[in-house]
Design an enzyme around this catalytic site. Structure first.
Site, PDB file in Angstrom:
ATOM      1  N   GLU A  76       0.800  -1.211   0.000  1.00  0.00           N
ATOM      2  CA  GLU A  76       0.000   0.000   0.000  1.00  0.00           C
ATOM      3  C   GLU A  76       0.839   1.269   0.000  1.00  0.00           C
ATOM      4  O   GLU A  76       0.521   2.231  -0.678  1.00  0.00           O
ATOM      5  CB  GLU A  76      -0.890   0.002   1.235  1.00  0.00           C
ATOM      6  CG  GLU A  76      -2.323   0.157   0.881  1.00  0.00           C
ATOM      7  CD  GLU A  76      -3.137   0.237   2.142  1.00  0.00           C
ATOM      8  OE1 GLU A  76      -4.033   1.058   2.191  1.00  0.00           O
ATOM      9  OE2 GLU A  76      -2.827  -0.518   3.096  1.00  0.00           O
ATOM     10  N   ASP A  77       1.882   1.238   0.770  1.00  0.00           N
ATOM     11  CA  ASP A  77       2.611   2.485   1.002  1.00  0.00           C
ATOM     12  C   ASP A  77       3.952   2.573   0.287  1.00  0.00           C
ATOM     13  O   ASP A  77       4.682   3.546   0.468  1.00  0.00           O
ATOM     14  CB  ASP A  77       2.850   2.675   2.518  1.00  0.00           C
ATOM     15  CG  ASP A  77       1.539   2.751   3.271  1.00  0.00           C
ATOM     16  OD1 ASP A  77       0.517   3.004   2.613  1.00  0.00           O
ATOM     17  OD2 ASP A  77       1.551   2.549   4.499  1.00  0.00           O
TER      18      ASP A  77
END
Ligand code: MN
Length: 716
Positions: A76-77
């Site tokens: 996600e990051d």
């Protein structure tokens, strides 16, 4: 920042011989992926996945799970791709990381109180590997522990979500230690004033409480030791949020709390639990009504223990919880403890929450396999979907966008013309899945189609659809009725006037015949086949003119025969129904209805070629079923191939009559160069009757083949 080596050591401690290589690679991958990222606290971002992995390791989870802890934010990051993760760590790790990403994409910010339970169920239902939830809880725990670095708005939002979703979820999974910590942390941010106030009040009593704990621990330790029972005792002050809840719920003061102080006695066996309870009750004063046997009757989440409240030396009441080591671990760690204990002996909870888990424990022999095969299916009956605005709707499994549309509003359902799931247009028959975001497309003036009854599963949707179809059918019946009457009208002496001009007389006749006194009702009665158009027109014709009508015997129109009461249309009453002549189905034949344009429902045998060819419009198909009517018979045409011999026809008619068949026509044709044909039309009761009859015809010597053929092309 915790060192990776410490985590690796913890994993090795709980899983001797485990493959630590995957852990090490996950650590390096995470360190590279998060390089340069910084948390709100100013620490390097890597500290977060490390802490999460450390929490997971402390729960004694397997190396895969701990590795996922290290990787959980990578998709996600960071720039890491699913492909990379799969290549480096395998499909299982990727699957769990993707499950986490899926969860984090659900917005809980709009959660209303009453929806919280649905969201919790959704979380459990959405993931098929319990490790997803465990990593999520570890992630949330660390985020909550470091929440003070965030701004107020974020703190409150995250705390609310924790209080409403994650703490209860941990509770549901029996992980009370995690639930407690999450609650206390969230409490601190959600109600800072109450938290501060309560902290102060508890602190003021702390010294006394500690003294009571120390003294009573000593007393109890001696008692138990004297009896020769091995035990471990620890004491604590009840945690803040739990006190807060109790004070509010019971509207009492801190002094009135029986379990402000609690001691825990951990022994080796269930027998020792009861023995210790007996010892304590003998030596110290129990408070009546405060004894709970949660071993015999465990809590729904699997918690087992004996609880009692005793009065201490200075009159201070305190709670004692007595349990075995196994019960203790399950009480604290819940689901995270279960597979560990499988190695010893199966958990023996006799409750509903863990029923599914117990089932799995029984099914899976190798505890190492358990984690990967643990499919969460706590709510197999339900599916949770979202509106585009994030409101959750709970539907039964198998529900489709149609159900969803009606769940929103009956007008939305009625006008539904399509649906988008996750942004993509899908057929209305698509079964919805957990977490689907469903957008219903509507068009003004649109009406439910009969086909929808094949997809809709909720009674709400089904009853609305049927209601609308019913209205549409009445309209259809009126149109059909009008056409049928007009046809007779034009042939009659009445044709000088229009139907409308004769409305009063038609209505009067309708009333007289008991079909209703409104023009519309008379029309629909004809359309539904309750009233015959020809006799209606006949009755309206003045007697002196009747003789002048065309006198040819009126044959029932082929396509519009009187209503066939032997067949019912599923979900609809009073529709004009007739058996199609092409296949002339009889009782026992599988049948299907087809809504014709303006002539009611024609009923065909399922295997009729016309079903495949002519009934192309699937929307117009309708389920029909037989209504067995005693004494009813059906004409069937049989084409019999014969080798000519004297008396064959007679033998055939005898065979048919012997079986109770009623011969309506028998015609034999013989040829010089090929086998002869006998054409029979016979009335039979049902399919079984027909089969018996065909068998006995086949048995006649000289009969080569018997075939059921279409009545439609029988010679008249
Ligand atoms: Mn995280």
């Amino acid at each position: 920042m915790i060192r990776f080596e410490e985590i690796a050591e913890t994993v090795q401690l709980h899983h001797p011989g485990a493959d630590l290589d995957v852990l090490r690679r996950a650590y390096v991958f995470s360190a590279v992926a998060h390089k340069g990222q910084v948390r709100a606290s100013g620490e390097p971002y890597l500290s977060h996945p490390l802490e999460v992995a450390s929490i997971l390791a402390s729960w004694r989870l397997d190396p895969i799970c701990v590795a996922v802890g290290l990787l959980h934010d990578a998709l996600e990051d960071t720039l890491a791709t699913p492909k990379e993760i799969e290549e480096k760590f395998g499909p299982v790790v990727l699957h769990i990381v993707e499950g986490l990403t899926k969860i984090s994409q659900i917005s809980f910010s709009s959660v209303e109180e009453r929806q919280a339970e649905s969201f919790r169920k959704l979380l459990l239902a959405m993931v098929d590997d319990v490790r997803v939830i465990l990593v999520k809880l570890a992630d949330r725990l660390h985020n909550m522990r470091t929440l003070e670095h965030l701004g107020e708005e974020k703190r409150v939002r995250i705390s609310q979500e924790t209080m409403e979703i994650y703490a209860p979820l941990a509770g549901r999974l029996g992980m009370s230690r995690i639930k407690n910590e999450l609650e206390d942390l969230a409490f601190q941010h959600l109600e800072p004033e109450a938290y501060k106030d309560l902290t102060k009040r508890v602190a003021a009593r702390r010294k006394d409480a500690d003294a009571v704990i120390a003294r009573m621990t000593g007393v109890i330790k001696d008692l138990i030791a004297e009896a020769g029972i091995a035990a471990r005792i620890d004491g604590r002050v009840k945690r803040l949020y739990s006190i807060h809840q109790k004070l509010i719920r019971q509207k009492i003061d801190l002094d009135e709390l029986y379990d402000f102080i609690a001691l825990r006695v951990i022994v080796n066996s269930v027998a020792d639990c009861y023995a210790v309870l007996g010892l304590l009750h003998h030596a110290l004063k129990p408070v009546p009504g405060r004894i709970k046997d949660l071993i015999a009757i465990p809590r729904p989440n699997g918690y087992r223990s004996l609880h009692t409240t005793l009065v201490g030396d200075h009159g201070t009441p305190f709670e004692v919880q007595i349990r075995t080591e196994e019960m203790h671990r399950i009480a604290e760690e819940g689901i995270a403890a279960h597979w560990k204990y499988k190695e010893g002996q199966p958990a023996s909870q006799d409750d509903e929450t863990f029923a599914w888990l117990r089932q799995l424990l029984e099914d899976v022999q190798d505890p190492k396999e358990l984690m990967s095969s643990l499919k969460i299916d706590l709510y197999p009956e339900e599916v949770y979907c979202f509106t585009p605005k994030g409101a959750v709707r709970t539907l039964p499994r198998g529900a489709t966008p149609i159900d969803f549309a009606f769940a929103i509003h009956s007008e939305v359902g009625r006008r539904c013309v399509g649906a988008r799931v996750g942004g993509r247009i899908v057929p209305l028959r698509t079964k919805l899945k957990n977490g689907d975001i469903v957008e219903i497309l509507t068009a003004p003036g649109h009406h439910p189609s009969r086909d929808w009854l094949n997809y809709a599963v909720t009674s709400r949707a089904r009853s609305r659809i049927k209601h609308d179809l019913h209205l549409a059918e009445r309209q259809q019946a009126r149109d059909l009725g009008r056409r049928l009457i007009e046809r007779e009208w034009k042939k009659s002496p009445l044709r000088a006037k229009t139907l409308e001009e004769e409305t009063p007389r038609i209505e009067a006749l309708g009333k007289e015949l008991g079909v209703g006194s409104r023009f519309d009702e008379v029309l629909s009665s004809v359309g539904f086949g309750r009233l015959d158009a020809a006799s209606l027109v006949e009755k309206l014709t003045p007697p002196e003119l009747r003789g002048k009508t065309q006198t040819a015997p009126v044959k029932p129109n082929r396509s519009v025969t009187p209503n066939d009461a032997r067949i019912s249309v599923q979900g609809v009453d009073h529709l004009l129904v007739y058996r199609a002549r092409c296949c002339s189905p009889i009782l026992g034949d599988p049948i299907i209805g087809y809504i014709t344009r303006g002539q009611g429902v024609s009923v065909h045998a399922v295997n009729c070629p016309n079903v495949k060819n002519a009934m192309v419009d699937a929307q117009r198909r309708v389920p029909v079923s037989w209504e067995p009517t005693p004494g009813e018979t059906y004409p069937v045409r049989l084409s019999v191939e014969v080798h000519d011999r004297p008396g064959l026809l007679a033998a055939m008619t005898t065979a048919v009559s012997d079986k109770g068949g009623d011969i309506r026509r028998a015609e034999a044709r013989t040829y010089d160069d090929r086998p002869g044909m006998v054409d029979l039309v016979v009335r039979v009761r049902d399919l079984d009757h027909l089969k018996a009859l065909v068998r006995s015809v086949k048995d006649i010597s000289g009969v080569a083949r018997v075939e059921r053929t279409s009545l439609a092309d029988a010679p008249q």
